[in-house]
Design an enzyme around this catalytic site. Structure first.
Site, PDB file in Angstrom:
ATOM      1  N   THR A 146      16.129   1.244   4.295  1.00  0.00           N
ATOM      2  CA  THR A 146      16.395   2.079   5.469  1.00  0.00           C
ATOM      3  C   THR A 146      17.439   1.443   6.388  1.00  0.00           C
ATOM      4  OG1 THR A 146      15.417   2.714   7.598  1.00  0.00           O
ATOM      5  CG2 THR A 146      14.227   1.083   6.343  1.00  0.00           C
ATOM      6  N   SER A 188       9.400  -1.778  13.709  1.00  0.00           N
ATOM      7  CA  SER A 188       8.019  -1.352  13.432  1.00  0.00           C
ATOM      8  C   SER A 188       7.542  -2.153  12.218  1.00  0.00           C
ATOM      9  CB  SER A 188       7.964   0.143  13.091  1.00  0.00           C
ATOM     10  OG  SER A 188       8.525   0.362  11.802  1.00  0.00           O
TER      11      SER A 188
HETATM   12  P1  NAD Z   1       7.063  10.060   1.037  1.00  0.00           P
HETATM   13  O1  NAD Z   1       5.915   9.462   1.739  1.00  0.00           O
HETATM   14  O2  NAD Z   1       7.234  11.543   1.091  1.00  0.00           O
HETATM   15  O3  NAD Z   1       7.063   9.625  -0.492  1.00  0.00           O
HETATM   16  C1  NAD Z   1       6.615   8.370  -0.946  1.00  0.00           C
HETATM   17  C2  NAD Z   1       5.827   8.596  -2.217  1.00  0.00           C
HETATM   18  O4  NAD Z   1       5.407   7.336  -2.723  1.00  0.00           O
HETATM   19  C3  NAD Z   1       4.565   9.436  -1.988  1.00  0.00           C
HETATM   20  O5  NAD Z   1       4.510  10.502  -2.905  1.00  0.00           O
HETATM   21  C4  NAD Z   1       3.422   8.433  -2.163  1.00  0.00           C
HETATM   22  O6  NAD Z   1       2.263   9.045  -2.680  1.00  0.00           O
HETATM   23  C5  NAD Z   1       4.043   7.424  -3.121  1.00  0.00           C
HETATM   24  N1  NAD Z   1       3.483   6.068  -3.034  1.00  0.00           N
HETATM   25  C6  NAD Z   1       3.275   5.316  -1.917  1.00  0.00           C
HETATM   26  N2  NAD Z   1       2.724   4.143  -2.242  1.00  0.00           N
HETATM   27  C7  NAD Z   1       2.567   4.138  -3.600  1.00  0.00           C
HETATM   28  C8  NAD Z   1       2.013   3.214  -4.521  1.00  0.00           C
HETATM   29  N3  NAD Z   1       1.505   2.057  -4.121  1.00  0.00           N
HETATM   30  N4  NAD Z   1       2.006   3.537  -5.840  1.00  0.00           N
HETATM   31  C9  NAD Z   1       2.509   4.736  -6.269  1.00  0.00           C
HETATM   32  N5  NAD Z   1       3.036   5.658  -5.428  1.00  0.00           N
HETATM   33  C10 NAD Z   1       3.060   5.361  -4.109  1.00  0.00           C
HETATM   34  O7  NAD Z   1       8.369   9.333   1.606  1.00  0.00           O
HETATM   35  P2  NAD Z   1       9.909   9.749   1.485  1.00  0.00           P
HETATM   36  O8  NAD Z   1      10.328  10.350   2.772  1.00  0.00           O
HETATM   37  O9  NAD Z   1      10.148  10.481   0.224  1.00  0.00           O
HETATM   38  O10 NAD Z   1      10.577   8.319   1.390  1.00  0.00           O
HETATM   39  C11 NAD Z   1      10.778   7.694   0.122  1.00  0.00           C
HETATM   40  C12 NAD Z   1      11.419   6.337   0.325  1.00  0.00           C
HETATM   41  O11 NAD Z   1      12.657   6.495   0.997  1.00  0.00           O
HETATM   42  C13 NAD Z   1      10.559   5.413   1.175  1.00  0.00           C
HETATM   43  O12 NAD Z   1      10.513   4.129   0.621  1.00  0.00           O
HETATM   44  C14 NAD Z   1      11.252   5.405   2.505  1.00  0.00           C
HETATM   45  O13 NAD Z   1      11.101   4.167   3.133  1.00  0.00           O
HETATM   46  C15 NAD Z   1      12.697   5.666   2.131  1.00  0.00           C
HETATM   47  N6  NAD Z   1      13.400   6.333   3.237  1.00  0.00           N
HETATM   48  C16 NAD Z   1      13.054   7.604   3.613  1.00  0.00           C
HETATM   49  C17 NAD Z   1      13.714   8.203   4.695  1.00  0.00           C
HETATM   50  C18 NAD Z   1      13.374   9.590   5.164  1.00  0.00           C
HETATM   51  O14 NAD Z   1      13.979  10.062   6.138  1.00  0.00           O
HETATM   52  N7  NAD Z   1      12.444  10.287   4.517  1.00  0.00           N
HETATM   53  C19 NAD Z   1      14.720   7.502   5.368  1.00  0.00           C
HETATM   54  C20 NAD Z   1      15.044   6.207   4.956  1.00  0.00           C
HETATM   55  C21 NAD Z   1      14.377   5.632   3.883  1.00  0.00           C
END
Ligand code: NAD
Length: 398
Positions: A146, A188
């Site tokens: 991020t 955070s």
């Molecule tokens: P999300 O919570 O919608 O998706 C994450 C997925 O990972 C979920 O389906 C969850 O069930 C799964 N997961 C979590 N822990 C797990 C584990 N131990 N084993 C197996 N599966 C697991 O989040 P997102 O918005 O799709 O974000 C995905 C990634 O992108 C994250 O790592 C986040 O930090 C990064 N990111 C997202 C954003 C954003 O705006 N959404 C911005 C910057 C970075």
């Protein structure tokens, strides 16, 4: 075409990425423990868009595209042996790692959530790296990091892509040139885990010559991609609750129900944004442009533009005619910050990202207004205060 494993492939970024890659001929295996859906249930908050079960999603994709996606219900942080067996069987060309607890407010709710976020995120990342190293696979790891690892109290100096050139002065006054990981400044516990991930990557790239790309992504906005639009059962999630909803989704929902847009503090916080359609393109570009063996971790800033929160509110207000209201900020963050970010590496690979100005109307009409009957106002308030020194903010205004 080779196997791709998408960890977290049921999530907001992971699901459309899995479809995008599958449509382009990759054999995709989704690994997910469905923890995100469980957290929704615990918080009593649901996606505004009606998402179907992972099984129905995959069946719908097969019907629409003729392509198969495999699903493995697996906790990457806890089920190491099963992870090793799966990777040994698939020998994937790349693993895309989205599988972490990704909400900053959720990671600051209390001790349970702080500890869960650290245990889950650090173990998931380290288990993946240790499994690939232990099996001696030539798998490229593409991780979603991020922009938040850089911190948000910048003074307008352009943030480079992961590394910073510095001059170090020795005891005798001699100056040495060094290039170091850009100093992290997490705001955070969630961002702290993403900062710690960077060290794990640095070590495995050096020690095991593992090929690793870390994508420092901005806030992802938008809901649909060309693939998720093909059938309503494929629709992507839209979070607007106080923990997982992004500021833009909250504004869009507030506008859809005619509520003033609540800006925290002065709204001078500047953030980086990218549309989900460009996120999925970036992941494909990252997979297809891996580092060489022995290279340091490739860090790419995955963002299209930066905007102040109050300017974002104005954009939505002008489009929808609702008012803007300023309320106390529950977060411990700089009231005003500049943010300039280099995204040269993806632009050089051909990315021409869309902007909020281009796509916001579609999001307003096709998502926020269309599904506004599913809106639950009580879930919008932020349940987290950042420090014990703060007073509760007036944020449960809806
Ligand atoms: P999300 O919570 O919608 O998706 C994450 C997925 O990972 C979920 O389906 C969850 O069930 C799964 N997961 C979590 N822990 C797990 C584990 N131990 N084993 C197996 N599966 C697991 O989040 P997102 O918005 O799709 O974000 C995905 C990634 O992108 C994250 O790592 C986040 O930090 C990064 N990111 C997202 C954003 C954003 O705006 N959404 C911005 C910057 C970075």
């Amino acid at each position: 075409m080779n196997n791709i494993v998408v960890i977290g492939g049921d999530g907001f970024c992971g699901w459309p990425t899995s479809l995008h890659l599958s449509r382009r001929g990759y054999d995709v295996t989704i690994v997910d423990n469905l923890s995100r859906r469980r957290i929704d249930d615990d918080l009593g908050a649901q996606s505004l868009t009606p998402i179907t079960t992972i099984e129905d999603r995959i069946t719908a994709w097969e019907e629409v595209s003729g392509r198969t996606i495999r699903f493995e219900m697996l906790d990457v942080a806890q089920e190491f042996d099963r992870l090793v067996s799966l990777l040994a069987e698939l020998k994937p060309e790349a693993v895309v790692h989205f599988g972490e607890q990704r909400a900053a407010p959720y990671s600051m709710r209390g001790l349970t959530e702080k500890r869960y976020t650290v245990d889950n995120n650090i173990n998931a990342t380290h288990n993946l790296l240790a499994a690939i190293a232990g099996l001696d696979l030539d798998t490229h790891v593409v991780h979603l990091g991020t922009m938040g690892v850089y911190g948000y109290d910048g003074d307008g100096l352009e943030i480079p892509e992961g590394y910073q050139k510095v001059k170090v002065t020795g005891d005798d006054g001699t100056e040495f040139d060094r290039e170091i990981l850009y100093p992290t400044n997490p705001g955070s516990v969630y961002h702290m885990t993403k900062s710690m991930d960077q060290l794990l990557f640095q070590f495995y790239a050096k020690n095991d010559r593992m090929r690793i790309t870390d994508l420092h992504q901005g806030i992802v906005w938008g809901t649909q991609t060309p693939e998720t639009k093909l059938d309503e059962r494929l629709i992507n999630r839209f979070d607007y609750d106080g923990d997982y909803g992004t500021v833009l989704n909250r504004f869009l929902m507030q506008a859809a129900v005619g509520h003033p847009l609540t800006v925290h503090g002065t709204g001078g916080q500047t953030r980086a944004f990218i549309h989900i359609r460009d996120t999925v393109k970036c992941i494909q570009l990252a997979i297809e442009n891996p580092p060489a063996h022995g290279d340091r971790v490739v860090i790419r800033n995955q963002m299209a533009e930066t905007l102040r929160v109050r300017d974002l509110a104005e954009l939505v207000a002008n489009m929808t005619g609702v008012q803007v209201a300023y309320v106390n900020n529950p977060r411990n963050e700089a009231a005003e910050n500049d943010l300039r970010v280099s995204n040269k590496s993806f632009r050089d690979l051909g990315l021409n990202p869309m902007t909020l100005q281009d796509g916001l109307l579609e999001e307003t009409v096709e998502i926020a207004e269309k599904y506004s009957d599913r809106y639950v106002p009580q879930t919008v308030s932020a349940g987290s205060l950042w420090t014990k020194f703060q007073k509760p903010g007036v944020v449960s205004e809806v």
